[in-house]
Design an enzyme around this catalytic site. Structure first.
Site, PDB file in Angstrom:
ATOM      1  N   ARG A 189       0.817  -1.214   0.000  1.00 27.08           N
ATOM      2  CA  ARG A 189       0.000   0.000   0.000  1.00 27.08           C
ATOM      3  C   ARG A 189       0.853   1.267   0.000  1.00 27.08           C
ATOM      4  NH1 ARG A 189      -5.508  -1.609   2.160  1.00 27.08           N
ATOM      5  NH2 ARG A 189      -6.062   0.564   2.342  1.00 27.08           N
ATOM      6  N   TYR A 231       0.797   4.256  -2.555  1.00 27.59           N
ATOM      7  CA  TYR A 231      -0.315   5.202  -2.372  1.00 27.59           C
ATOM      8  C   TYR A 231      -0.114   6.036  -1.113  1.00 27.59           C
ATOM      9  CZ  TYR A 231      -5.224   6.797  -2.130  1.00 27.59           C
ATOM     10  OH  TYR A 231      -6.372   7.549  -2.068  1.00 27.59           O
ATOM     11  N   ASP A 232       0.098   5.343   0.024  1.00 28.03           N
ATOM     12  CA  ASP A 232       0.175   6.044   1.316  1.00 28.03           C
ATOM     13  C   ASP A 232       1.350   7.022   1.352  1.00 28.03           C
ATOM     14  OD1 ASP A 232      -1.613   3.995   1.628  1.00 28.03           O
ATOM     15  OD2 ASP A 232      -0.807   3.254   3.522  1.00 28.03           O
ATOM     16  N   LYS A 239       1.022   9.909  -1.147  1.00 28.32           N
ATOM     17  CA  LYS A 239       0.116  10.964  -0.648  1.00 28.32           C
ATOM     18  C   LYS A 239       0.756  11.754   0.487  1.00 28.32           C
ATOM     19  CE  LYS A 239      -3.810  10.423  -3.021  1.00 28.32           C
ATOM     20  NZ  LYS A 239      -4.511  11.502  -3.736  1.00 28.32           N
ATOM     21  N   ASN A 272     -12.997   7.096   3.361  1.00 28.14           N
ATOM     22  CA  ASN A 272     -13.747   6.277   2.389  1.00 28.14           C
ATOM     23  C   ASN A 272     -15.054   6.939   1.930  1.00 28.14           C
ATOM     24  OD1 ASN A 272     -12.055   4.522   4.174  1.00 28.14           O
ATOM     25  ND2 ASN A 272     -12.647   2.995   2.649  1.00 28.14           N
ATOM     26  N   ARG A 280     -13.031  -1.575  -4.828  1.00 27.57           N
ATOM     27  CA  ARG A 280     -13.321  -1.063  -3.483  1.00 27.57           C
ATOM     28  C   ARG A 280     -14.541  -1.770  -2.913  1.00 27.57           C
ATOM     29  NH1 ARG A 280     -12.286   5.359  -4.280  1.00 27.57           N
ATOM     30  NH2 ARG A 280     -12.695   4.892  -6.474  1.00 27.57           N
ATOM     31  N   VAL A 339     -17.426  -1.075  -1.321  1.00 22.67           N
ATOM     32  CA  VAL A 339     -18.847  -0.770  -1.532  1.00 22.67           C
ATOM     33  C   VAL A 339     -19.279  -1.214  -2.936  1.00 22.67           C
ATOM     34  CG1 VAL A 339     -20.588   1.051  -1.668  1.00 22.67           C
ATOM     35  CG2 VAL A 339     -18.868   1.125   0.146  1.00 22.67           C
ATOM     36  N   GLN A 344      -8.950  -0.426  11.626  1.00 21.62           N
ATOM     37  CA  GLN A 344     -10.068   0.457  11.937  1.00 21.62           C
ATOM     38  C   GLN A 344      -9.798   1.851  11.375  1.00 21.62           C
ATOM     39  OE1 GLN A 344     -10.375   0.609  16.200  1.00 21.62           O
ATOM     40  NE2 GLN A 344      -8.315   1.413  16.469  1.00 21.62           N
TER      41      GLN A 344
HETATM   42  P1  NAD Z   1     -10.873   7.484  -9.220  1.00 27.55           P
HETATM   43  O1  NAD Z   1      -9.909   6.404  -9.496  1.00 27.55           O
HETATM   44  O2  NAD Z   1     -12.279   7.292  -9.651  1.00 27.55           O
HETATM   45  O3  NAD Z   1     -10.365   8.870  -9.806  1.00 27.55           O
HETATM   46  C1  NAD Z   1      -9.024   9.196 -10.027  1.00 27.55           C
HETATM   47  C2  NAD Z   1      -8.933   9.887 -11.378  1.00 27.55           C
HETATM   48  O4  NAD Z   1      -7.582  10.293 -11.603  1.00 27.55           O
HETATM   49  C3  NAD Z   1      -9.312   8.959 -12.540  1.00 27.55           C
HETATM   50  O5  NAD Z   1     -10.183   9.642 -13.412  1.00 27.55           O
HETATM   51  C4  NAD Z   1      -7.970   8.643 -13.196  1.00 27.55           C
HETATM   52  O6  NAD Z   1      -8.087   8.339 -14.559  1.00 27.55           O
HETATM   53  C5  NAD Z   1      -7.210   9.925 -12.934  1.00 27.55           C
HETATM   54  N1  NAD Z   1      -5.750   9.768 -12.938  1.00 27.55           N
HETATM   55  C6  NAD Z   1      -5.004   8.829 -12.310  1.00 27.55           C
HETATM   56  N2  NAD Z   1      -3.696   9.033 -12.552  1.00 27.55           N
HETATM   57  C7  NAD Z   1      -3.601  10.142 -13.331  1.00 27.55           C
HETATM   58  C8  NAD Z   1      -2.518  10.858 -13.914  1.00 27.55           C
HETATM   59  N3  NAD Z   1      -1.251  10.478 -13.728  1.00 27.55           N
HETATM   60  N4  NAD Z   1      -2.810  11.944 -14.659  1.00 27.55           N
HETATM   61  C9  NAD Z   1      -4.082  12.348 -14.872  1.00 27.55           C
HETATM   62  N5  NAD Z   1      -5.149  11.704 -14.339  1.00 27.55           N
HETATM   63  C10 NAD Z   1      -4.911  10.617 -13.584  1.00 27.55           C
HETATM   64  O7  NAD Z   1     -10.797   7.740  -7.631  1.00 27.55           O
HETATM   65  P2  NAD Z   1     -11.640   8.732  -6.709  1.00 27.55           P
HETATM   66  O8  NAD Z   1     -12.264   7.936  -5.658  1.00 27.55           O
HETATM   67  O9  NAD Z   1     -12.467   9.648  -7.521  1.00 27.55           O
HETATM   68  O10 NAD Z   1     -10.446   9.552  -6.024  1.00 27.55           O
HETATM   69  C11 NAD Z   1     -10.137  10.878  -6.414  1.00 27.55           C
HETATM   70  C12 NAD Z   1      -9.071  11.432  -5.495  1.00 27.55           C
HETATM   71  O11 NAD Z   1      -9.544  11.454  -4.148  1.00 27.55           O
HETATM   72  C13 NAD Z   1      -7.781  10.607  -5.483  1.00 27.55           C
HETATM   73  O12 NAD Z   1      -6.685  11.478  -5.410  1.00 27.55           O
HETATM   74  C14 NAD Z   1      -7.897   9.804  -4.226  1.00 27.55           C
HETATM   75  O13 NAD Z   1      -6.647   9.469  -3.711  1.00 27.55           O
HETATM   76  C15 NAD Z   1      -8.653  10.748  -3.315  1.00 27.55           C
HETATM   77  N6  NAD Z   1      -9.379  10.005  -2.266  1.00 27.55           N
HETATM   78  C16 NAD Z   1     -10.512   9.301  -2.562  1.00 27.55           C
HETATM   79  C17 NAD Z   1     -11.147   8.578  -1.573  1.00 27.55           C
HETATM   80  C18 NAD Z   1     -12.395   7.792  -1.817  1.00 27.55           C
HETATM   81  O14 NAD Z   1     -12.849   7.091  -0.911  1.00 27.55           O
HETATM   82  N7  NAD Z   1     -13.026   7.854  -2.951  1.00 27.55           N
HETATM   83  C19 NAD Z   1     -10.614   8.572  -0.267  1.00 27.55           C
HETATM   84  C20 NAD Z   1      -9.447   9.280  -0.031  1.00 27.55           C
HETATM   85  C21 NAD Z   1      -8.847  10.005  -1.030  1.00 27.55           C
HETATM   86  N1  UDP Z   2     -12.794  -5.475   1.368  1.00 21.78           N
HETATM   87  C1  UDP Z   2     -13.501  -6.657   1.455  1.00 21.78           C
HETATM   88  N2  UDP Z   2     -13.996  -7.202   0.300  1.00 21.78           N
HETATM   89  C2  UDP Z   2     -13.854  -6.608  -0.916  1.00 21.78           C
HETATM   90  C3  UDP Z   2     -13.136  -5.396  -0.996  1.00 21.78           C
HETATM   91  C4  UDP Z   2     -12.615  -4.865   0.175  1.00 21.78           C
HETATM   92  O1  UDP Z   2     -13.677  -7.221   2.537  1.00 21.78           O
HETATM   93  O2  UDP Z   2     -14.357  -7.169  -1.908  1.00 21.78           O
HETATM   94  C5  UDP Z   2     -12.278  -4.878   2.623  1.00 21.78           C
HETATM   95  C6  UDP Z   2     -10.816  -4.464   2.571  1.00 21.78           C
HETATM   96  O3  UDP Z   2      -9.989  -5.552   2.910  1.00 21.78           O
HETATM   97  C7  UDP Z   2     -10.796  -3.364   3.607  1.00 21.78           C
HETATM   98  C8  UDP Z   2     -12.176  -2.715   3.487  1.00 21.78           C
HETATM   99  O4  UDP Z   2     -12.998  -3.695   2.858  1.00 21.78           O
HETATM  100  O5  UDP Z   2     -10.645  -3.893   4.906  1.00 21.78           O
HETATM  101  C9  UDP Z   2     -12.198  -1.437   2.677  1.00 21.78           C
HETATM  102  O6  UDP Z   2     -11.544  -1.707   1.456  1.00 21.78           O
HETATM  103  P1  UDP Z   2     -11.434  -0.646   0.270  1.00 21.78           P
HETATM  104  O7  UDP Z   2     -10.549  -1.256  -0.752  1.00 21.78           O
HETATM  105  O8  UDP Z   2     -12.774  -0.204  -0.154  1.00 21.78           O
HETATM  106  O9  UDP Z   2     -10.749   0.642   0.910  1.00 21.78           O
HETATM  107  P2  UDP Z   2      -9.501   0.906   1.899  1.00 21.78           P
HETATM  108  O10 UDP Z   2      -8.951  -0.391   2.383  1.00 21.78           O
HETATM  109  O11 UDP Z   2      -8.529   1.658   1.077  1.00 21.78           O
HETATM  110  O12 UDP Z   2     -10.102   1.690   2.998  1.00 21.78           O
END
Ligand code: NAD
Ligand code: UDP
Ligand code: UDP
Length: 310
Positions: free
Chosen positions: A140, A143-144, A147, A172, A184, A186, A274
């Site tokens: 992970r 990503y982590d 960011k 989330n 993901r 959901v 958690q």
């Molecule tokens: P998503 O994957 O649907 O959207 C990400 C978008 O970025 C996509 O359209 C993808 O094509 C584009 N992208 C990826 N790499 C790129 C690059 N190098 N250049 C141009 N475009 C690029 O995900 P999302 O859920 O909409 O997330 C959007 C942002 O919010 C992300 O930065 C994500 O880390 C952050 N975020 C989302 C969540 C969540 O739960 N949805 C939680 C925490 C942070």
């Molecule tokens: N998860 C799960 N089944 C799935 C996808 C995810 O049990 O089909 C679990 C995953 O292991 C995590 C939680 O659901 O504990 C949330 O996962 P997600 O990938 O949505 O987001 P994140 O882990 O980045 O919060």
């Protein structure tokens, strides 16, 4: 006012583009379509205030703008682990390019950071002052740590160049336009339930997450961009209602009326046990709290996937 949304064709970004176009500003959506799709913004395509550019932000981008929302980055573990080096590049090189752009045109820039900066947290719920517990070399980490480095870059561009920055840590978020198979939890559970397939719980299902509906998250992001220049964040955005993954699976089975079974699969490495946001800062500074509960939000999301699968 001209606004750039990177990652604008993704799940969150497309909802943000909707709100911005609605408000009357000019929107430039920048996306390389790695996880996003033109379908998410197809309804905006003919709009005079909307422009779509295919571009990878790890490469320089020259245009004029007043504000930049930097959302580009795959957000689902399955997607960001597909090409981990590109994921880090997107957060690091991508942020440097967008910060360089903001610096040149003197734009205000917001970074979509994440609850993942807290890693597998020892503090619960997580406040912004918690520094996190992140494995730097795990699956992970691209990503982590990407960011986390992006947050560092934002604050250094602020300190070193006086750039106007905002950082939100998003927890989330779910809702319509999540990718059908982005992995993901959901979207996975809803699609499995609607297709009559087994719901795959990783681990024992006792790990928790706090799920925020997309409308609430987008409202908070917009409010953050408009705060006074002295407030930089980071600020947590999320819904503090915490559920186990097993509870989520049961809720989705109930609301869809699906006969699918629940099955258990191995827990991926470094999966946080958690996660729950402390949103006191957002409540105070953004005058914001989430309005949509899980039951209502899941209902809307399930309707979306039903239509998509039909
Ligand atoms: P998503 O994957 O649907 O959207 C990400 C978008 O970025 C996509 O359209 C993808 O094509 C584009 N992208 C990826 N790499 C790129 C690059 N190098 N250049 C141009 N475009 C690029 O995900 P999302 O859920 O909409 O997330 C959007 C942002 O919010 C992300 O930065 C994500 O880390 C952050 N975020 C989302 C969540 C969540 O739960 N949805 C939680 C925490 C942070
Ligand atoms: N998860 C799960 N089944 C799935 C996808 C995810 O049990 O089909 C679990 C995953 O292991 C995590 C939680 O659901 O504990 C949330 O996962 P997600 O990938 O949505 O987001 P994140 O882990 O980045 O919060
Ligand atoms: N950059 C960009 N668009 C711009 C201005 C800069 O993409 O309008 C990129 C450029 O490639 C540069 C990066 O942003 O490498 C960082 O810019 P900055 O001015 O901070 O640093 P420098 O140009 O000195 O490397």
């Amino acid at each position: 006012m001209r606004v750039v949304v990177t990652g604008g064709a993704g799940f969150l970004g497309s909802h943000l583009c909707d709100r911005l176009v609605e408000s009357g500003v000019e929107v430039i959506c920048v996306d390389n379509f790695f996880t996003g799709t033109r379908r998410n913004v197809a309804h905006l395509m003919g709009h005079l205030n909307f422009e779509l550019i295919r571009h990878d932000i790890t490469f320089p981008l020259y245009l004029e703008a007043d504000r930049i929302f930097n959302l580009a980055c795959p957000a689902s573990p399955v997607q960001y682990q597909f090409d981990p080096v590109q994921t880090t590049k997107t957060s690091v090189h991508g942020s440097i390019n967008m910060l360089g752009l903001a610096k040149r045109v003197k734009a205000r820039i917001l970074q979509a950071s994440t609850s993942e900066v807290y890693g597998d947290p020892e503090q619960h719920p997580q406040t912004e002052s918690y520094w996190g517990r992140v494995n730097p070399i795990g699956i992970r980490s691209c990503y982590d740590e990407g960011k986390r480095c992006a947050e560092t870059l934002f604050f250094d561009y602020h300190r070193q160049h006086g750039l106007g920055i905002k950082v939100v840590r998003i927890f989330n978020t779910y809702g319509p336009r999540m990718h059908l198979d982005d992995g993901r939890v959901v979207s996975n559970f809803i699609v499995q339930a609607l297709r009559g397939q087994d719901l795959t719980i990783y681990g024992d299902g006792n790990q928790t997450r706090s799920f925020c509906y997309v409308e609430d998250t987008v409202e908070a992001i917009l409010r953050m961009m408009d705060t006074e220049s002295g407030f930089l964040g980071p600020v947590n955005i999320g819904n503090p209602d915490e559920f186990t993954i097993l509870e989520l699976a049961q809720a989705i089975l109930r609301i869809t009326g699906s006969k699918s079974k629940i099955v258990f699969a191995p827990l991926p490495q470094d999966d946080p046990r958690q996660r729950q946001p402390d949103i006191a800062l957002a409540e105070r500074k953004l005058d914001w709290s989430p309005k949509v509960g899980l039951e209502e939000g899941l209902g809307k999301t399930i309707s979306y996937f039903r239509t998509l699968l039909a």
